[in-house]
Design a protein around this motif. Structure first.
Motif, PDB file in Angstrom:
ATOM      1  N   LEU A  14      -4.183  24.685  30.080  1.00  0.00           N
ATOM      2  CA  LEU A  14      -2.799  24.748  29.600  1.00  0.00           C
ATOM      3  C   LEU A  14      -1.832  24.876  30.767  1.00  0.00           C
ATOM      4  O   LEU A  14      -0.802  24.192  30.819  1.00  0.00           O
ATOM      5  CB  LEU A  14      -2.624  25.905  28.629  1.00  0.00           C
ATOM      6  CG  LEU A  14      -1.213  26.102  28.082  1.00  0.00           C
ATOM      7  CD1 LEU A  14      -0.849  24.955  27.149  1.00  0.00           C
ATOM      8  CD2 LEU A  14      -1.098  27.430  27.365  1.00  0.00           C
ATOM      9  N   VAL A  15      -2.153  25.719  31.720  1.00  0.00           N
ATOM     10  CA  VAL A  15      -1.308  25.869  32.912  1.00  0.00           C
ATOM     11  C   VAL A  15      -1.244  24.542  33.676  1.00  0.00           C
ATOM     12  O   VAL A  15      -0.162  24.104  34.079  1.00  0.00           O
ATOM     13  CB  VAL A  15      -1.836  27.005  33.823  1.00  0.00           C
ATOM     14  CG1 VAL A  15      -1.119  27.012  35.163  1.00  0.00           C
ATOM     15  CG2 VAL A  15      -1.694  28.352  33.132  1.00  0.00           C
ATOM     16  N   LEU A  16      -2.382  23.901  33.840  1.00  0.00           N
ATOM     17  CA  LEU A  16      -2.433  22.624  34.551  1.00  0.00           C
ATOM     18  C   LEU A  16      -1.572  21.573  33.850  1.00  0.00           C
ATOM     19  O   LEU A  16      -0.745  20.912  34.480  1.00  0.00           O
ATOM     20  CB  LEU A  16      -3.880  22.131  34.663  1.00  0.00           C
ATOM     21  CG  LEU A  16      -4.063  20.751  35.279  1.00  0.00           C
ATOM     22  CD1 LEU A  16      -3.805  20.819  36.779  1.00  0.00           C
ATOM     23  CD2 LEU A  16      -5.453  20.232  35.003  1.00  0.00           C
ATOM     24  N   ALA A  21       0.828  19.040  36.159  1.00  0.00           N
ATOM     25  CA  ALA A  21       0.867  17.596  35.894  1.00  0.00           C
ATOM     26  C   ALA A  21       2.290  17.064  35.688  1.00  0.00           C
ATOM     27  O   ALA A  21       2.655  16.054  36.296  1.00  0.00           O
ATOM     28  CB  ALA A  21      -0.023  17.259  34.702  1.00  0.00           C
ATOM     29  N   PRO A  22       3.125  17.712  34.855  1.00  0.00           N
ATOM     30  CA  PRO A  22       4.489  17.188  34.694  1.00  0.00           C
ATOM     31  C   PRO A  22       5.307  17.216  35.982  1.00  0.00           C
ATOM     32  O   PRO A  22       6.063  16.283  36.251  1.00  0.00           O
ATOM     33  CB  PRO A  22       5.118  18.102  33.640  1.00  0.00           C
ATOM     34  CG  PRO A  22       3.965  18.655  32.892  1.00  0.00           C
ATOM     35  CD  PRO A  22       2.854  18.776  33.885  1.00  0.00           C
ATOM     36  N   VAL A  23       5.129  18.252  36.776  1.00  0.00           N
ATOM     37  CA  VAL A  23       5.867  18.327  38.043  1.00  0.00           C
ATOM     38  C   VAL A  23       5.446  17.178  38.951  1.00  0.00           C
ATOM     39  O   VAL A  23       6.289  16.548  39.613  1.00  0.00           O
ATOM     40  CB  VAL A  23       5.659  19.701  38.723  1.00  0.00           C
ATOM     41  CG1 VAL A  23       6.160  19.696  40.152  1.00  0.00           C
ATOM     42  CG2 VAL A  23       6.342  20.795  37.922  1.00  0.00           C
ATOM     43  N   LEU A  24       4.158  16.871  38.996  1.00  0.00           N
ATOM     44  CA  LEU A  24       3.694  15.733  39.798  1.00  0.00           C
ATOM     45  C   LEU A  24       4.269  14.415  39.277  1.00  0.00           C
ATOM     46  O   LEU A  24       4.682  13.560  40.065  1.00  0.00           O
ATOM     47  CB  LEU A  24       2.169  15.675  39.806  1.00  0.00           C
ATOM     48  CG  LEU A  24       1.462  16.764  40.605  1.00  0.00           C
ATOM     49  CD1 LEU A  24      -0.041  16.663  40.417  1.00  0.00           C
ATOM     50  CD2 LEU A  24       1.836  16.688  42.063  1.00  0.00           C
ATOM     51  N   LEU A  29       8.257   9.962  39.961  1.00  0.00           N
ATOM     52  CA  LEU A  29       9.371   9.184  39.429  1.00  0.00           C
ATOM     53  C   LEU A  29      10.652   9.353  40.245  1.00  0.00           C
ATOM     54  O   LEU A  29      11.397   8.404  40.443  1.00  0.00           O
ATOM     55  CB  LEU A  29       9.633   9.556  37.970  1.00  0.00           C
ATOM     56  CG  LEU A  29       8.610   9.044  36.971  1.00  0.00           C
ATOM     57  CD1 LEU A  29       8.905   9.607  35.584  1.00  0.00           C
ATOM     58  CD2 LEU A  29       8.594   7.529  36.921  1.00  0.00           C
ATOM     59  N   LEU A  30      10.907  10.564  40.692  1.00  0.00           N
ATOM     60  CA  LEU A  30      12.147  10.825  41.432  1.00  0.00           C
ATOM     61  C   LEU A  30      12.027  10.558  42.926  1.00  0.00           C
ATOM     62  O   LEU A  30      13.019  10.284  43.589  1.00  0.00           O
ATOM     63  CB  LEU A  30      12.589  12.273  41.204  1.00  0.00           C
ATOM     64  CG  LEU A  30      12.969  12.622  39.769  1.00  0.00           C
ATOM     65  CD1 LEU A  30      13.266  14.118  39.657  1.00  0.00           C
ATOM     66  CD2 LEU A  30      14.151  11.809  39.298  1.00  0.00           C
ATOM     67  N   GLY A  31      10.829  10.624  43.464  1.00  0.00           N
ATOM     68  CA  GLY A  31      10.641  10.495  44.902  1.00  0.00           C
ATOM     69  C   GLY A  31      10.561   9.078  45.416  1.00  0.00           C
ATOM     70  O   GLY A  31      10.791   8.822  46.595  1.00  0.00           O
TER      71      GLY A  31
END
Length: 123
Positions: A14-16, A21-24, A29-31
């Motif tokens: 759940l933490v992963l 995963a969403p932060v990656l 997408l933004l980088g």
């Protein structure tokens, strides 16, 4: 059975899936300066999939917390805080659907323009 759900694999998954995963995905997408439509579509679908996995894991952890003797489990998974935990998957699903619809709308706009161009050339 462990005395707390915080040592369970499902909790760490759940933490992963809720944080890492969403932060990656957002970082990718933004980088990048240029991203293909396929990449954007796949990452949007991944966000929706992550939301589904999060919902399953949350439901499972709530059921496990009900049967565990730990009060810390109850404070997190059997209280009003649980509503906040359900907002993360809703956010991911919403952003994922928005990204997918963006790709589809752009594709359809270009397909319509191409259709009109082809129709004018045939005349």
């Amino acid at each position: 059975m462990p005395t707390t759900v915080f040592v369970e694999l499902k909790f760490w998954l759940l933490v992963l899936f809720s944080l890492v995963a969403p932060v990656l995905i957002y970082a990718v997408l933004l980088g990048k300066r240029a991203v293909s439509r396929t990449t954007v579509l796949v990452l949007g679908l991944a966000l929706v999939l992550i939301a589904g996995i999060d919902m399953y894991l949350l439901q499972s952890l709530v059921a496990m917390a009900k049967s565990s003797p730990s009060l810390a489990d109850d404070a997190v998974f059997l209280s009003e805080l649980t509503l906040g935990l359900y907002l993360l998957p809703a956010l991911f699903a919403g952003i994922g659907i928005n990204v997918i619809s963006h790709v589809l709308i752009r594709h359809l706009d270009e397909a319509e323009r191409q259709f009109e161009k082809d129709r004018r050339e045939r005349r």
